[in-house]
Design a protein around this motif. Structure first.
Motif, short mmCIF file in Angstrom:
data_model
loop_
_atom_site.label_atom_id
_atom_site.label_comp_id
_atom_site.label_asym_id
_atom_site.label_seq_id
_atom_site.Cartn_x
_atom_site.Cartn_y
_atom_site.Cartn_z
N PRO A 47 0.75 -1.19 -0.05
CA PRO A 47 -0.02 -0.13 0.07
C PRO A 47 0.83 1.36 -0.09
CG PRO A 47 -0.73 -1.56 1.58
CD PRO A 47 0.26 -2.13 1.22
N GLY A 48 0.41 2.18 -0.94
CA GLY A 48 1.16 3.67 -0.61
C GLY A 48 2.49 3.76 -1.62
N GLY A 49 2.95 2.56 -1.84
CA GLY A 49 4.21 2.70 -2.43
C GLY A 49 5.33 3.71 -1.78
N SER A 50 6.16 4.34 -2.49
CA SER A 50 7.13 5.35 -1.74
C SER A 50 6.56 6.38 -1.04
CB SER A 50 8.42 5.59 -2.67
OG SER A 50 7.74 6.29 -3.68
N ILE A 51 5.41 6.88 -1.61
CA ILE A 51 4.75 8.04 -1.27
C ILE A 51 3.32 7.86 -1.15
CG2 ILE A 51 4.22 10.55 -1.43
CD1 ILE A 51 7.00 10.98 -2.62
N ALA A 52 2.73 7.90 -2.30
CA ALA A 52 1.28 7.52 -2.51
C ALA A 52 0.99 7.11 -3.74
CB ALA A 52 0.58 8.80 -2.23
N ARG A 53 -0.28 6.65 -3.91
CA ARG A 53 -0.65 6.05 -5.12
C ARG A 53 -2.42 6.20 -5.18
NH1 ARG A 53 -1.15 -0.58 -4.55
NH2 ARG A 53 -2.19 -0.43 -2.48
N ALA A 54 -2.88 6.24 -6.61
CA ALA A 54 -4.32 6.38 -6.67
C ALA A 54 -4.79 5.50 -7.87
CB ALA A 54 -4.55 7.86 -6.95
N GLY A 55 -6.01 5.23 -7.63
CA GLY A 55 -6.63 4.38 -8.86
C GLY A 55 -7.98 4.76 -9.36
N ASP A 56 -8.87 3.66 -9.46
CA ASP A 56 -10.30 3.86 -9.58
C ASP A 56 -11.13 4.13 -8.64
OD1 ASP A 56 -12.72 3.91 -11.05
OD2 ASP A 56 -12.65 1.79 -11.80
N ALA A 156 9.13 15.22 -5.82
CA ALA A 156 9.80 15.41 -4.82
C ALA A 156 10.13 14.25 -3.79
CB ALA A 156 9.85 16.66 -4.03
N ARG A 157 11.30 14.03 -3.33
CA ARG A 157 11.52 12.93 -2.46
C ARG A 157 12.41 13.74 -1.46
NH1 ARG A 157 9.96 7.96 -4.16
NH2 ARG A 157 9.85 7.67 -6.46
N ASP A 158 12.43 13.12 0.03
CA ASP A 158 13.13 13.51 1.25
C ASP A 158 14.26 12.71 1.26
OD1 ASP A 158 12.18 11.41 2.30
OD2 ASP A 158 11.29 12.47 4.06
N HIS A 159 14.58 11.64 0.22
CA HIS A 159 15.67 10.61 0.35
C HIS A 159 15.47 9.87 -1.22
CE1 HIS A 159 12.73 7.38 1.01
NE2 HIS A 159 12.02 7.99 1.95
N GLN A 160 16.39 9.22 -1.46
CA GLN A 160 16.60 8.57 -2.75
C GLN A 160 15.67 7.43 -2.71
OE1 GLN A 160 20.82 7.86 -2.78
NE2 GLN A 160 20.62 5.44 -2.09
N LEU A 161 15.25 6.97 -3.75
CA LEU A 161 14.27 5.92 -3.92
C LEU A 161 14.67 4.54 -3.14
CD1 LEU A 161 11.63 4.99 -5.09
CD2 LEU A 161 12.89 4.27 -7.35
N LEU A 162 15.97 4.30 -3.43
CA LEU A 162 16.49 3.18 -3.07
C LEU A 162 17.88 3.22 -2.13
CD1 LEU A 162 16.53 0.46 -6.01
CD2 LEU A 162 14.84 1.04 -4.40
N ARG A 163 17.45 3.17 -0.90
CA ARG A 163 18.65 3.55 0.28
C ARG A 163 19.05 2.08 0.48
NH1 ARG A 163 14.41 6.29 4.25
NH2 ARG A 163 13.37 4.55 3.17
N ALA A 164 20.62 2.07 0.52
CA ALA A 164 21.38 1.01 1.05
C ALA A 164 20.87 0.24 2.14
CB ALA A 164 22.87 1.22 1.01
N GLU A 165 20.60 0.98 3.12
CA GLU A 165 20.35 0.57 4.43
C GLU A 165 18.93 -0.03 4.61
OE1 GLU A 165 19.66 4.98 4.91
OE2 GLU A 165 20.83 3.67 3.98
N ARG A 166 17.95 0.37 3.81
CA ARG A 166 16.59 -0.29 3.56
C ARG A 166 16.56 -0.79 2.19
NH1 ARG A 166 12.82 0.69 7.10
NH2 ARG A 166 11.37 1.19 5.36
N ARG A 167 17.22 -1.37 1.48
CA ARG A 167 17.01 -1.47 0.15
C ARG A 167 15.58 -2.54 -0.19
NH1 ARG A 167 19.87 -0.75 -4.64
NH2 ARG A 167 19.53 -2.16 -6.19
N ALA A 168 15.71 -3.51 1.05
CA ALA A 168 14.63 -4.50 0.67
C ALA A 168 13.47 -3.92 0.58
CB ALA A 168 14.54 -5.60 1.57
N GLU A 169 13.07 -2.94 1.79
CA GLU A 169 11.70 -2.16 1.79
C GLU A 169 11.53 -1.36 1.05
OE1 GLU A 169 14.28 -2.55 4.39
OE2 GLU A 169 13.28 -3.29 6.09
N ASP A 170 12.69 -0.30 0.39
CA ASP A 170 12.46 0.59 -0.55
C ASP A 170 12.13 -0.09 -1.75
OD1 ASP A 170 12.90 2.51 1.15
OD2 ASP A 170 14.98 2.80 0.58
#
Length: 561
Positions: A47-56, A156-170
């Motif tokens: 749910p939500g992805g990295s920030i948010a998402r929307a659909g139908d 805009a992001r407050d951090h890069q999409l894939l962080r080394a310390e949280r790569r699996a979650e990201d």
């Protein structure tokens, strides 16, 4: 351009750490029609992805903390960007025209009118709430647009999409972003390339390739095979897998009893995950032969679970240990009461530590079995109130504290309260059995709920989320109620001499087969164990070596629904 109307909620509680907005009129015939995979829960990504998402007719966003400040705005055209939002995404959204904040297990409240039914653009911003350090602030701005849709873009992001310390979650969250991008690009006919995906996700091309590779590996997306950056991709999204086939037996009260005797019952294979003997032996089958993988002297094993990293054993005197495949013995603790629970991937283990005495206290633990990391649910020690872990769904531990129930993601947040009392969970289907002051049995499914059930209040949830079940003792039988809509119960006969009931030791090997121990050393088939097909009613006789002749503790196998 003008702001037409606005709505603010300063105390929105995000159930399951998910901010959720839905259409108030979800079945309106006036709504714009888009692809079925843009429906809520059509694709089971995070749910939500990295920030948010929307659909139908729905929007969701990640929301850590107890209470959130949410502002909804309806505009007649694209508003100028608002400064001060470090996380920002724009996405298409279809609606019948009236929306409202919602929760996973409840409906829309405080209906907010956007305008006429149709296609809208949503700009969603998120930031830390300066007025509440335990929550975040959200700004959702909507305005009508014409087709074809412009696919989502992360601004805009407050951090890069894939962080080394949280790569699996990201990566998990970024796969959600990619899926939404592919689905909305399909609505407009946009051609995606690696470079275009990287631009839309606001990440380097190397990270975009990693996200594409993970989405393909996880089975969400097809059509990518490491093409050049500017080469058009023919990506497609796979929908949610179809559920296992329903029972095809006629809805009679009794499934015909298999006509097997001691001499004619077919021999079945050994237990998939092995068993623990009364002397503390852990027996598994390798190359068709029983092997003693471990021996815990003088231990009376009360529960055994197969995981991706070995077998977890719990003893009657509250000790817990992990037996790794290489026979390594890892003691997890010495004061774990109640039942242990493994997530559907077999990597996380939830346990309840219990100390009873003049000062009684409890503590909920979640072990990462890959490296042995032990996370303790805040506030740690729980004094005076009974507490218990109920299971793990999508990486979140569900537990009860006194008369309240909570959900908690280990290592990342405070526990969040749930609007019902937990009874039982199924990690495979994300189905929850719950109760409330007015409903002793309620069903909460991944695609909605809760709904009251008119069934025996002692009925339990079968793994896979297809049935509720109870036990009959004389003659022994398993009683099944279909889910999600229980009808007439089905009574599946068990071999005479079977041990039934919660303490009988039966386990589900998969969604349609139950292993049932004998009450004493042998059932009517002449063996200590029977495998029962709950669809056909057929029995198999399962022989065990000497260590399993007297009420073995069967290892609950790790399986996928």
């Amino acid at each position: 351009m003008a702001l037409l109307r606005a709505f603010e909620e300063h105390g929105y509680w995000p159930e399951y750490s998910t901010l959720l907005l839905r259409d108030a009129e979800r079945e309106s015939p006036a709504r714009v029609r888009v692809g079925g995979l843009l429906a809520e829960y059509a694709v089971r990504t995070a749910p939500g992805g990295s920030i948010a998402r929307a659909g139908d007719g729905w929007v969701d966003a990640q929301a850590a903390g107890r209470y959130q400040h949410v502002r909804l705005e309806a505009h007649d055209d694209r508003p100028p960007p608002e400064p001060g939002w470090p996380e920002l995404v724009e996405t298409p959204f279809t609606t019948a025209g009236v929306v409202g904040l919602s929760m996973v297990a409840s409906g829309v409240r405080d209906a907010f009118r956007l305008g006429e039914p149709g296609l809208y653009r949503l700009r969603l911003g998120r930031r830390h709430d300066p007025d509440d350090p335990d929550g975040s602030a959200y700004l959702l701005q909507f305005w009508p647009v014409e087709a074809p849709v412009d696919p989502p873009r992360w601004l805009a992001r407050d951090h890069q999409l894939l962080r080394a310390e949280r790569r699996a979650e990201d990566l998990r969250d970024a796969v959600t972003d990619l899926v939404m991008l592919v689905l909305w690009a399909g609505e407009s006919g946009d051609v995606l390339t690696v470079a275009r995906i990287a631009d839309r996700l606001q990440c380097p091309a190397l990270d975009a390739r990693a996200v594409l590779a993970r989405a393909v590996a996880d089975g969400f997306v097809t059509g990518y095979a490491d093409q050049p950056e500017e080469e058009p991709l023919t990506l497609a999204v796979r929908g949610r897998p179809e559920p296992p086939p329903r029972i095809t037996a006629p809805p009679t009260q009794i499934v015909p009893r298999a006509a097997y005797s001691r001499s004619t019952a077919p021999d079945g294979p050994p237990p998939k995950a092995g068993f623990a003997g009364s002397g503390g032996e852990l027996i598994v089958w390798r190359d068709g032969s029983p092997v003693q993988l471990a021996h815990w002297p003088r231990a009376q094993i009360r529960q055994a679970l197969q995981t991706r990293h070995g077998t977890v054993l719990l003893t009657a005197d509250h000790q817990a240990a992990l037996i790794r495949p290489d026979d390594e013995f890892v003691l997890l603790g010495t004061a774990f009461g109640g039942r242990a629970h493994v997530d559907d991937q077999g990597g996380l283990l939830a346990l309840t530590e219990r100390h009873v005495g003049r000062s009684t206290w409890f503590r909920i633990h979640c072990f990462d079995l890959a490296d042995g990391t032990d996370h303790t649910m805040p506030p740690g020690r729980i004094d005076g109130l009974n507490a218990a872990a109920h299971g793990i769904i999508d990486g979140r531990v569900h537990a009860s504290i006194g008369r309240e129930s909570v959900t908690w993601r280990p290592g990342s947040e405070e526990p969040m309260p749930l609007p019902y009392r937990l009874r039982q969970l199924d990690p495979h289907s994300a189905t929850i059995l719950a109760q409330s002051p007015t409903a002793p049995t309620m069903l909460v499914c991944a695609d909605g709920g809760p709904r009251p059930l008119d069934v025996d209040p002692v009925a339990g949830l079968a793994p896979g989320g297809r049935w509720l079940h109870t036990w009959d003792h004389d003659p022994p039988a398993l009683v099944l109620y279909d889910l999600p809509e229980p009808g007439e119960a089905r009574r599946v006969a068990l071999p005479r001499g079977s041990a039934v009931g919660p303490a009988g030791g039966a386990i589900w090997e998969d969604v349609t087969h139950v292993l049932v121990p004998a009450e004493h050393e042998a059932n009517e088939l002449g063996v200590p164990l029977a495998r029962v097909d709950v669809v056909s009613g057929a029995f198999e006789a399962v022989a065990l070596p000497a260590a399993g002749q007297s009420r073995p503790t069967l290892v609950e196998p790790l399986w996928t629904a």
